[in-house]
Scaffold this motif. Structure first.
Motif, PDB file in Angstrom:
ATOM      1  N   ILE A 285       7.633   3.553  -1.317  1.00 62.73           N
ATOM      2  CA  ILE A 285       7.248   3.673  -2.718  1.00 62.73           C
ATOM      3  C   ILE A 285       5.757   3.985  -2.787  1.00 62.73           C
ATOM      4  O   ILE A 285       5.013   3.707  -1.857  1.00 62.73           O
ATOM      5  N   ALA A 286       5.347   4.583  -3.891  1.00 63.42           N
ATOM      6  CA  ALA A 286       3.928   4.866  -4.108  1.00 63.42           C
ATOM      7  C   ALA A 286       3.495   4.192  -5.398  1.00 63.42           C
ATOM      8  O   ALA A 286       4.117   4.395  -6.448  1.00 63.42           O
ATOM      9  N   VAL A 287       2.445   3.381  -5.331  1.00 68.00           N
ATOM     10  CA  VAL A 287       1.979   2.626  -6.487  1.00 68.00           C
ATOM     11  C   VAL A 287       0.482   2.864  -6.664  1.00 68.00           C
ATOM     12  O   VAL A 287      -0.227   3.173  -5.698  1.00 68.00           O
ATOM     13  N   PRO A 288      -0.028   2.738  -7.867  1.00 68.49           N
ATOM     14  CA  PRO A 288      -1.484   2.764  -8.036  1.00 68.49           C
ATOM     15  C   PRO A 288      -2.119   1.706  -7.143  1.00 68.49           C
ATOM     16  O   PRO A 288      -1.636   0.568  -7.062  1.00 68.49           O
ATOM     17  N   LYS A 289      -3.190   2.054  -6.471  1.00 68.42           N
ATOM     18  CA  LYS A 289      -3.751   1.129  -5.480  1.00 68.42           C
ATOM     19  C   LYS A 289      -4.191  -0.194  -6.085  1.00 68.42           C
ATOM     20  O   LYS A 289      -4.155  -1.231  -5.413  1.00 68.42           O
ATOM     21  N   GLN A 290      -4.567  -0.192  -7.369  1.00 67.88           N
ATOM     22  CA  GLN A 290      -4.972  -1.452  -7.985  1.00 67.88           C
ATOM     23  C   GLN A 290      -3.788  -2.389  -8.229  1.00 67.88           C
ATOM     24  O   GLN A 290      -3.980  -3.560  -8.559  1.00 67.88           O
ATOM     25  N   GLN A 291      -2.558  -1.885  -8.033  1.00 69.40           N
ATOM     26  CA  GLN A 291      -1.367  -2.714  -8.233  1.00 69.40           C
ATOM     27  C   GLN A 291      -0.741  -3.179  -6.917  1.00 69.40           C
ATOM     28  O   GLN A 291       0.307  -3.825  -6.924  1.00 69.40           O
ATOM     29  N   ILE A 292      -1.364  -2.851  -5.781  1.00 67.36           N
ATOM     30  CA  ILE A 292      -0.769  -3.192  -4.489  1.00 67.36           C
ATOM     31  C   ILE A 292      -0.552  -4.695  -4.354  1.00 67.36           C
ATOM     32  O   ILE A 292       0.515  -5.152  -3.935  1.00 67.36           O
ATOM     33  N   GLY A 293      -1.531  -5.488  -4.708  1.00 61.02           N
ATOM     34  CA  GLY A 293      -1.386  -6.935  -4.610  1.00 61.02           C
ATOM     35  C   GLY A 293      -0.268  -7.457  -5.479  1.00 61.02           C
ATOM     36  O   GLY A 293       0.497  -8.344  -5.064  1.00 61.02           O
ATOM     37  N   GLN A 294      -0.143  -6.925  -6.682  1.00 67.16           N
ATOM     38  CA  GLN A 294       0.907  -7.358  -7.612  1.00 67.16           C
ATOM     39  C   GLN A 294       2.290  -7.066  -7.044  1.00 67.16           C
ATOM     40  O   GLN A 294       3.197  -7.905  -7.117  1.00 67.16           O
ATOM     41  N   VAL A 295       2.469  -5.886  -6.472  1.00 63.94           N
ATOM     42  CA  VAL A 295       3.760  -5.541  -5.873  1.00 63.94           C
ATOM     43  C   VAL A 295       4.009  -6.387  -4.630  1.00 63.94           C
ATOM     44  O   VAL A 295       5.109  -6.894  -4.399  1.00 63.94           O
ATOM     45  N   ALA A 296       2.971  -6.571  -3.808  1.00 61.73           N
ATOM     46  CA  ALA A 296       3.119  -7.330  -2.561  1.00 61.73           C
ATOM     47  C   ALA A 296       3.533  -8.770  -2.823  1.00 61.73           C
ATOM     48  O   ALA A 296       4.205  -9.391  -1.985  1.00 61.73           O
ATOM     49  N   ASP A 297       3.138  -9.326  -3.963  1.00 65.12           N
ATOM     50  CA  ASP A 297       3.489 -10.714  -4.283  1.00 65.12           C
ATOM     51  C   ASP A 297       4.992 -10.915  -4.421  1.00 65.12           C
ATOM     52  O   ASP A 297       5.476 -12.052  -4.392  1.00 65.12           O
ATOM     53  N   GLN A 298       5.750  -9.835  -4.547  1.00 63.07           N
ATOM     54  CA  GLN A 298       7.186  -9.942  -4.773  1.00 63.07           C
ATOM     55  C   GLN A 298       8.005  -9.911  -3.486  1.00 63.07           C
ATOM     56  O   GLN A 298       9.236 -10.004  -3.531  1.00 63.07           O
ATOM     57  N   PHE A 299       7.327  -9.782  -2.326  1.00 61.51           N
ATOM     58  CA  PHE A 299       8.037  -9.632  -1.062  1.00 61.51           C
ATOM     59  C   PHE A 299       7.374 -10.455   0.037  1.00 61.51           C
ATOM     60  O   PHE A 299       6.160 -10.678   0.004  1.00 61.51           O
ATOM     61  N   PRO A 300       8.148 -10.865   1.057  1.00 62.68           N
ATOM     62  CA  PRO A 300       7.513 -11.293   2.300  1.00 62.68           C
ATOM     63  C   PRO A 300       6.764 -10.109   2.899  1.00 62.68           C
ATOM     64  O   PRO A 300       7.126  -8.952   2.660  1.00 62.68           O
ATOM     65  N   LEU A 301       5.721 -10.380   3.695  1.00 63.05           N
ATOM     66  CA  LEU A 301       4.892  -9.311   4.238  1.00 63.05           C
ATOM     67  C   LEU A 301       5.063  -9.181   5.743  1.00 63.05           C
ATOM     68  O   LEU A 301       5.239 -10.169   6.459  1.00 63.05           O
ATOM     69  N   ALA A 302       5.012  -7.958   6.220  1.00 61.39           N
ATOM     70  CA  ALA A 302       4.957  -7.658   7.653  1.00 61.39           C
ATOM     71  C   ALA A 302       3.875  -6.612   7.855  1.00 61.39           C
ATOM     72  O   ALA A 302       3.584  -5.810   6.956  1.00 61.39           O
ATOM     73  N   GLY A 303       3.276  -6.612   9.040  1.00 63.30           N
ATOM     74  CA  GLY A 303       2.202  -5.674   9.312  1.00 63.30           C
ATOM     75  C   GLY A 303       2.705  -4.323   9.772  1.00 63.30           C
ATOM     76  O   GLY A 303       3.894  -4.100  10.008  1.00 63.30           O
ATOM     77  N   LEU A 304       1.767  -3.404   9.914  1.00 63.69           N
ATOM     78  CA  LEU A 304       2.091  -2.048  10.347  1.00 63.69           C
ATOM     79  C   LEU A 304       2.698  -2.032  11.753  1.00 63.69           C
ATOM     80  O   LEU A 304       3.431  -1.112  12.107  1.00 63.69           O
ATOM     81  N   MET A 305       2.424  -3.075  12.552  1.00 60.78           N
ATOM     82  CA  MET A 305       3.027  -3.148  13.880  1.00 60.78           C
ATOM     83  C   MET A 305       4.550  -3.220  13.775  1.00 60.78           C
ATOM     84  O   MET A 305       5.260  -2.593  14.579  1.00 60.78           O
ATOM     85  N   ALA A 306       5.058  -3.977  12.819  1.00 59.78           N
ATOM     86  CA  ALA A 306       6.509  -4.060  12.635  1.00 59.78           C
ATOM     87  C   ALA A 306       7.073  -2.700  12.254  1.00 59.78           C
ATOM     88  O   ALA A 306       8.097  -2.253  12.801  1.00 59.78           O
TER      89      ALA A 306
END
Length: 350
Positions: A171-192
Motif C-alpha cells: 500500500i502507499a500512504v502519505p508519509k505523515q500517516q505512516i505511524g497511524q497505519v502502523a499502529d493497526q498492525f504488528p511490525l516486522a523489519g525489512l529483514m523479514a
C-alpha cells in the motif's frame, strides 16, 4: 541527509548496519527479534517507505508508458497491479518498478537509488505527449500474510497471493500517516520482507543483478500463464524487446537467478557481489544474503546454467543451489523448434 522513517523511533527498531548494496537505509531492518519477526501468524506490517514513488498521469499516459516499458499498460483499468522494467537497447535491465493504477494515475515504486535516473528517463521521453510526472510524498508499506482488502484510505499498489509462501499486499500512504497505519498492525523489519523476497526469487536491481542482466535471467520477472509480473511477452514494441523475444523464442539465458543454501558454519558471511566459483572457475555473482528463520543463511545468486548442479564456493563459504528455485516453466521456444526442424530436413515435417 537521507530519508528516515518515524518507525525507527519504535522500541527495538534498528537499521541495517554498515554499507550494503541493498536498498535498506532509513527504515527498520528489524525490531530486536529478526528471526521471530519472520514467523507471520497474522497480518504484519513492514515499513518500505524509503522507496521512491513516481506518479504518471494525463490523457496520453497509457500509450506513453506502454511504449517505454516491458509491461502492457495501454489498456489496463483501475486496480491493475504488476511490475515493469525499463531496458536498454540490448535488453539489459536499467530500472525495475512495481506499478499500480488508481483513479487513472500510474503509480511506480522502485528502489530509492533508481529515483533520479527513472524520473529523468521519463521526462526526457515526454516530447509532445500530454503526461504529468510527479513525485508524491507517499511511503510504501507492505503487509505480509493474508489480509482482507485494506480500508485505510490509501492506494493498494500490489497484491501477491502466496508470495514467498506467505502473501503480500503493498500500500502507499502519505508519509505523515505512516505511524497511524502502523499502529493497526504488528511490525516486522525489512529483514523479514527480504527473507520472503529471497524465497520468492524476486530480485532487487543493484543487489541481485548486474550491468549485463536481462529479464530472462530472473524467471520471476516474466509473465507466465495467469501470473502478471514484469515482462509481457505479447505486447508491442519497446526498447530492448528484441532481446526478450529472441531469448523467449530461440533459447535460454546463460545465467539464472537462483536461491542458494549457504554453509552456516562458515566463520565469515560472504558479501553481496562476491564471486562464486566451482572447481576454481568463476561461475556467478552473489546477490542478497539473509538469515531465514527456518533455513539459516540463504541468498539469491546469478549462476551459469552449466554450474547449477555443482558444489559452489564463495570466499571460502560452501554453497549449493536450492533445487526448488529452478523455474518450472521457461516458455516453449517455438523458434528453436522451427530451426531444429529445418536443420533435420523435410522428413522432420512429416
Amino acid at each position: 541527509m537521507g530519508y528516515t522513517t518515524e518507525l525507527l523511533t519504535r522500541p527495538g527498531a534498528q537499521e541495517l548496519r554498515g554499507p550494503s548494496l541493498l536498498d535498506a537505509k532509513g527504515v527498520p531492518w528489524h525490531y530486536g527479534n529478526p528471526l521471530v519477526e519472520q514467523r507471520i501468524t497474522e497480518p504484519t506490517l513492514v515499513d518500505r517507505s524509503h522507496r521512491a514513488v513516481v506518479a504518471v498521469s494525463g490523457p496520453d499516459a497509457p500509450a506513453f508508458l506502454d511504449n517505454l516499458l516491458s509491461q502492457k499498460l495501454d489498456d489496463v483499468a483501475d486496480g491493475f497491479a504488476a511490475s515493469a522494467l525499463d531496458l536498454d537497447t540490448q535488453g539489459r535491465i536499467l530500472h525495475h518498478a512495481d506499478v499500480a493504477v488508481a483513479d487513472g494515475v500510474y503509480y511506480f515504486d522502485l528502489p530509492s537509488y533508481e529515483r533520479e535516473s527513472f524520473v529523468d528517463f521519463l521526462r526526457k521521453m515526454v516530447f509532445w505527449s500530454e503526461v504529468t510526472i510527479e513525485e508524491p510524498d507517499l511511503g510504501v508499506l507492505t503487509i505480509l500474510g493474508p489480509v482482507a482488502e485494506p480500508d485505510l484510505g490509501q492506494v493498494v499498489t500490489r497484491r501477491l497471493d502466496g508470495w514467498g509462501g506467505i502473501g503480500r499486499t503493498d500500500i502507499a500512504v502519505p508519509k505523515q500517516q505512516i505511524g497511524q497505519v502502523a499502529d493497526q498492525f504488528p511490525l516486522a523489519g525489512l529483514m523479514a520482507f527480504t527473507a520472503y523476497r529471497v524465497a520468492a526469487g524476486e530480485p532487487e536491481t543493484r543487489a541481485d543483478l548486474d550491468e549485463k542482466s536481462i529479464p530472462h535471467e530472473a524467471p520471476s520477472l516474466i509473465n507466465r500463464g495467469e501470473a502478471i509480473r514484469a515482462v509481457h511477452l505479447e505486447k508491442g514494441c519497446y526498447r530492448g524487446q528484441e532481446t526478450v523475444a529472441r531469448v523467449e523464442n530461440l533459447g535460454r539465458s546463460p545465467r539464472l537467478l537462483v536461491k542458494l543454501q549457504l554453509d552456516g558454519s562458515s566463520p565469515n558471511e560472504p558479501e553481496i557481489g562476491a564471486e562464486i566459483t566451482a572447481g576454481g572457475r568463476k561461475v556467478g555473482r552473489l546477490g542478497t544474503v539473509v538469515h531465514d528463520a527456518d533455513e539459516g543463511p540463504v541468498a539469491l545468486a546469478l549462476v551459469k546454467r552449466s554450474a547449477l548442479q555443482a558444489p559452489l564456493d564463495i570466499d571460502g563459504t560452501a554453497a549449493s543451489v536450492d533445487q526448488s528455485s529452478f523455474p518450472e516453466d521457461e516458455g516453449e521456444h517455438a523458434g528453436r523448434r522451427a530451426v531444429d526442424r529445418l536443420r533435420r530436413g523435410p522428413e522432420s515435417q512429416l
